[in-house]
Design an enzyme around this catalytic site. Structure first.
Site, PDB file in Angstrom:
ATOM      1  N   ASP A 447      -2.422 -12.709 -46.510  1.00 21.88           N
ATOM      2  CA  ASP A 447      -1.872 -11.387 -46.826  1.00 21.88           C
ATOM      3  C   ASP A 447      -0.584 -11.522 -47.628  1.00 21.88           C
ATOM      4  OD1 ASP A 447      -3.947 -10.275 -45.435  1.00 21.88           O
ATOM      5  OD2 ASP A 447      -2.827 -10.070 -43.573  1.00 21.88           O
ATOM      6  N   ASP A 460      -0.035 -13.364 -41.931  1.00 16.68           N
ATOM      7  CA  ASP A 460      -1.268 -12.587 -41.760  1.00 16.68           C
ATOM      8  C   ASP A 460      -0.897 -11.285 -41.054  1.00 16.68           C
ATOM      9  OD1 ASP A 460      -3.907 -11.850 -41.724  1.00 16.68           O
ATOM     10  OD2 ASP A 460      -4.402 -13.020 -39.932  1.00 16.68           O
ATOM     11  N   LYS A 462      -1.275  -7.708 -39.276  1.00 13.97           N
ATOM     12  CA  LYS A 462      -2.273  -7.012 -38.466  1.00 13.97           C
ATOM     13  C   LYS A 462      -1.715  -5.652 -38.071  1.00 13.97           C
ATOM     14  CE  LYS A 462      -5.302 -10.322 -38.374  1.00 13.97           C
ATOM     15  NZ  LYS A 462      -6.529 -10.182 -39.188  1.00 13.97           N
TER      16      LYS A 462
END
Length: 476
Positions: A447, A460, A462
């Protein structure tokens, strides 16, 4: 109480369509007759309230439920391209491949008409009717001086129009991303803007012209969309012109420039119009229409935020006050807030287009405010969400970091905002904390990837609705 979000408009551009929407409410106008005699009988089925719509349009004083105007979404078994016409305003708006449009454009044009004061909205009955200003607009001859004056008063009553004009007056030439970054409520879901640096990175990496075009057309935040919509109105009335802006490329290298076509400048007429925003010399200052609904959009506790900001507007319109005095005023209304939160709200009120005067440590709104009414049907005092409480806690510690990054808290609890969450995470680390790198996103890519000297991080992101990882993600 119906949930409406007046005050913020996307994807409604054409003044001719706006005039037709308003003219629906004028008994026996040409569009009113066309709907009753032709379009509604032909386009709308009996089970979708065809006969009821015709009867409503035949009243002497036309008041129509919002749901009848907007219509329904796409029914099961249909696509947007072949969904049946189910609303009066859907039948007013011509589509590209059919005679009508879906409920989304219908809702956008209704928001536009209500937000600039051409239509009145009754929150209790969830009905729309025409205002005196709207009647003047509907009856004014196209292209006439009267129509121009009515449009001027209506558009200048809308605070975000004034915000865009004021920024262009001050800065001269701006892209939609530069304006979008300074439009709306600070650090709040519903007001995202794509960092222009990220756009420049994407343009520099694009190999083909088509890639650049797609990037510029498809990549924008919510505030950027508002800017694009507002500027389309201002271009139509001759106050703004669209002029591509050449910008130094990555790391400010002058020899490597990129062009952003969606960029704007004031015309000479627009510069003159700006005098009405501040009311200088012989130019009459236009009162600002501020609806309670526009004071928050996507936030989970938007009713609480709307109430708090409406009270701040009410007290600052009367007299200059310090943050501590505003704090006491809110306490009397049952609202406990920190001074830092109040200051962010005041800055946000400037960001939506209100004129705020600071004298020493006091603030005062110098605009005359109209249309700001608390819902009569609000039977309880809305409460602050846990996300807002956490934001308040963090504000006192963010002395050197822009409070716009508080939006990360909203985005982190919104499972539909993955892209914005990644973008804002990368922007925080690169713009505020001296890292290099950025968002990569997309399939099979991290990401966010950042580094500082010899050290790097792969992030990453979320985002989940309840802020809790599902079990299959938590084990990774």
């Amino acid at each position: 109480m119906a949930e409406r979000t007046f005050g913020w408009v996307q994807e409604a551009y054409t003044l001719d369509n706006l005039k037709n929407v308003v003219s629906v409410f004028v008994p026996d106008s040409s569009i009113n007759r066309l709907l009753k005699m032709d379009k509604i009988p032909r386009l709308i089925q009996e089970e979708d309230k065809r006969d009821e719509f015709i009867k409503e349009l035949d009243q002497e004083e036309i008041r129509i439920p919002y749901t009848h105007l907007k219509g329904k979404g796409t029914p099961k078994g249909y696509t947007r391209s072949n969904a049946p016409c189910s609303g009066i305003i859907q039948a007013v708006l011509p589509g590209q491949r059919k005679e009508y449009q879906s409920d989304w454009p219908a809702d956008s044009f209704l928001r536009w008409a209500v937000s600039i004061g051409f239509l009145d909205y009754d929150r209790t009955s969830d009905e729309c009717s025409i205002s005196d200003l709207g009647r003047q607009y509907a009856k004014a001859e196209a292209g006439s001086k009267e129509e121009e004056e009515v449009l001027k008063d209506a558009l200048l009553s809308y605070p975000p129009v004034c915000r865009v004009l004021s920024l262009l007056m001050k800065e001269g030439h701006m892209t939609k991303f530069e304006i979008g970054a300074r439009l709306g409520f600070i650090g709040e879901a519903g007001f995202t803007s794509i960092p222009q640096s990220m756009i420049l990175e994407g343009l520099a990496a694009a190999q083909e012209k088509e890639e650049k075009t797609k990037l510029l057309q498809d990549t924008e935040g919510t505030s950027d969309k508002y800017v694009r919509t507002i500027c389309s109105w201002l271009i139509s009335v001759g106050w703004v012109r669209k002029t591509p802006k050449e910008i130094p490329g990555l790391y400010g290298r002058k020899e490597e420039t990129e062009v952003i076509p969606q960029s704007y400048q004031l015309t000479l007429k627009g510069r003159t119009i700006c005098n009405h925003i501040t009311g200088v010399s012989r130019y009459k200052k236009v009162p600002k229409r501020v609806m309670w609904d526009m004071l928050a959009t996507k936030a989970a506790d938007r009713e609480y935020l709307r109430n708090r900001r409406a009270h701040i507007i009410s007290c600052l319109e009367k007299s200059p006050l310090t943050p501590l005095q505003i704090q006491e005023y809110l306490r009397q209304k049952g609202i406990e807030e920190e001074a830092e939160t109040i200051l962010d709200d005041i800055k946000s009120l400037e960001n939506i287009g209100l004129q705020v005067q600071k004298t020493r440590d006091t603030y005062r709104i110098t605009d005359e405010i109209t249309g700001l009414l608390f819902p009569e049907t609000q039977s309880y005092l809305p409460v602050k969400s846990q996300v807002s409480i956490l934001k308040d806690y963090l504000r006192s510690y963010l002395s050197h970091v822009d409070h716009k990054y508080l939006i990360l808290l909203d985005l982190g609890f919104d499972g539909t905002s993955d892209r914005d969450y990644e973008i804002q995470t990368a922007q925080l680390l690169t713009a505020e904390l001296s890292f290099l790198g950025g968002r990569l996103g997309d399939t099979r890519k991290p990401d966010v990837c950042i580094y500082y000297e010899d050290n790097g991080l792969i992030i990453d992101n979320k985002a989940y609705g309840k802020g809790v990882f599902p079990s299959h993600q938590a084990s990774r």
